[in-house]
Design a protein around this motif. Structure first.
Motif, short mmCIF file in Angstrom:
data_model
loop_
_atom_site.label_atom_id
_atom_site.label_comp_id
_atom_site.label_asym_id
_atom_site.label_seq_id
_atom_site.Cartn_x
_atom_site.Cartn_y
_atom_site.Cartn_z
N VAL A 49 -2.80 7.22 13.38
CA VAL A 49 -2.36 7.66 14.71
C VAL A 49 -2.90 6.74 15.79
CG1 VAL A 49 -2.06 10.07 14.02
CG2 VAL A 49 -4.25 9.34 14.95
N PHE A 52 -0.47 3.95 15.83
CA PHE A 52 0.75 4.37 16.52
C PHE A 52 0.54 4.41 18.03
CE2 PHE A 52 2.12 6.45 12.42
CZ PHE A 52 3.19 5.59 12.21
N LEU A 53 -0.65 4.82 18.44
CA LEU A 53 -0.96 4.86 19.87
C LEU A 53 -0.86 3.47 20.49
CD1 LEU A 53 -1.98 6.48 22.34
CD2 LEU A 53 -4.31 6.00 21.58
N ILE A 158 1.30 11.57 18.88
CA ILE A 158 0.20 11.44 17.92
C ILE A 158 -0.24 12.80 17.40
CG2 ILE A 158 -0.56 9.24 18.89
CD1 ILE A 158 -2.85 10.68 20.25
N GLU A 161 2.39 13.63 14.75
CA GLU A 161 2.19 12.76 13.59
C GLU A 161 0.93 13.17 12.82
OE1 GLU A 161 3.10 9.75 10.91
OE2 GLU A 161 4.31 10.49 12.58
#
Length: 204
Positions: A49, A52-53, A158, A161
């Motif tokens: 995550v 992804f951030l 996030i 996810e």
């Protein structure tokens, strides 16, 4: 107003849909959840995550357009990401079968290693960056400040996810006895999927 509530709800539903689509991080959560348990897999998920951030931040602040304009940079990132996924797949393929007894310390990855694997799995596919660029554009209001919108969008995505991957890890841990019946084939199946993901990136 940072984001209209109805628009946020649409984004939430879309994010939930994206989270359940199989990808490198969900596959890694499945594998690590079965091997190390859902608690240790939290390190893997947090690494993912966080990756992804970073991708969301890059996409929202414009680098996605730069990559589209510089295909050579895109190609280089694609090959690096593909190589990493194939490397993960090979490691999983040769990983020892699950055992009912507690894993020896030599078989358990450190929290740093688990975090790093999740982080690089998220960053391993540069196409995700382009996807975020196109996807997030549907929910950004150019007339509003970008930073507050980024905070809302990033936290929402996030969180979704994280919950999705943690759910996968918990399920994998619960059905671990069934997974152990297939032993090495489970590891080889996950490893092959990683290899296919990596190779498909170079062919797409």
């Amino acid at each position: 107003m940072v984001m209209a509530f109805h628009l946020w709800l649409v984004f939430l539903v879309a994010a939930m849909g994206l989270a359940v689509v199989p990808g490198p991080n969900s596959l890694l959560a499945l594998s690590h959840g079965a091997r190390y348990g859902h608690r240790r897999t939290l390190f893997t998920i947090c690494g993912g995550v966080f990756g992804f951030l970073i991708l969301i931040a890059i996409a929202m602040f414009g680098l996605g357009a730069v990559l589209q304009a510089q295909p050579d940079a895109m190609t280089a990132l694609q090959w690096v990401g593909a190589a990493y996924l194939v490397w993960l797949g090979i490691k999983l393929w040769y990983a020892p079968a699950l055992e009912l007894t507690k894993l020896a310390e030599s078989q358990i990855y450190s929290p740093t290693s688990l975090f790093r694997q999740g982080f690089f799995a998220a960053l391993s596919n540069p196409k995700v960056l382009l996807f975020f660029t196109a996807f997030l554009a549907q929910f950004i209001d150019p007339e509003e400040a970008l930073l507050p919108q980024f905070i809302v969008i990033a936290i929402t995505f996030i969180c979704v996810e994280f919950l999705a991957e943690y759910g996968i890890a918990c399920v994998a841990h619960r059905i671990r006895p069934k997974l152990m019946q297939s032993g090495q084939r489970f590891n080889q199946g996950c490893g092959m999927l990683f290899i296919v993901l990596g190779v498909s990136m170079t062919l797409a």
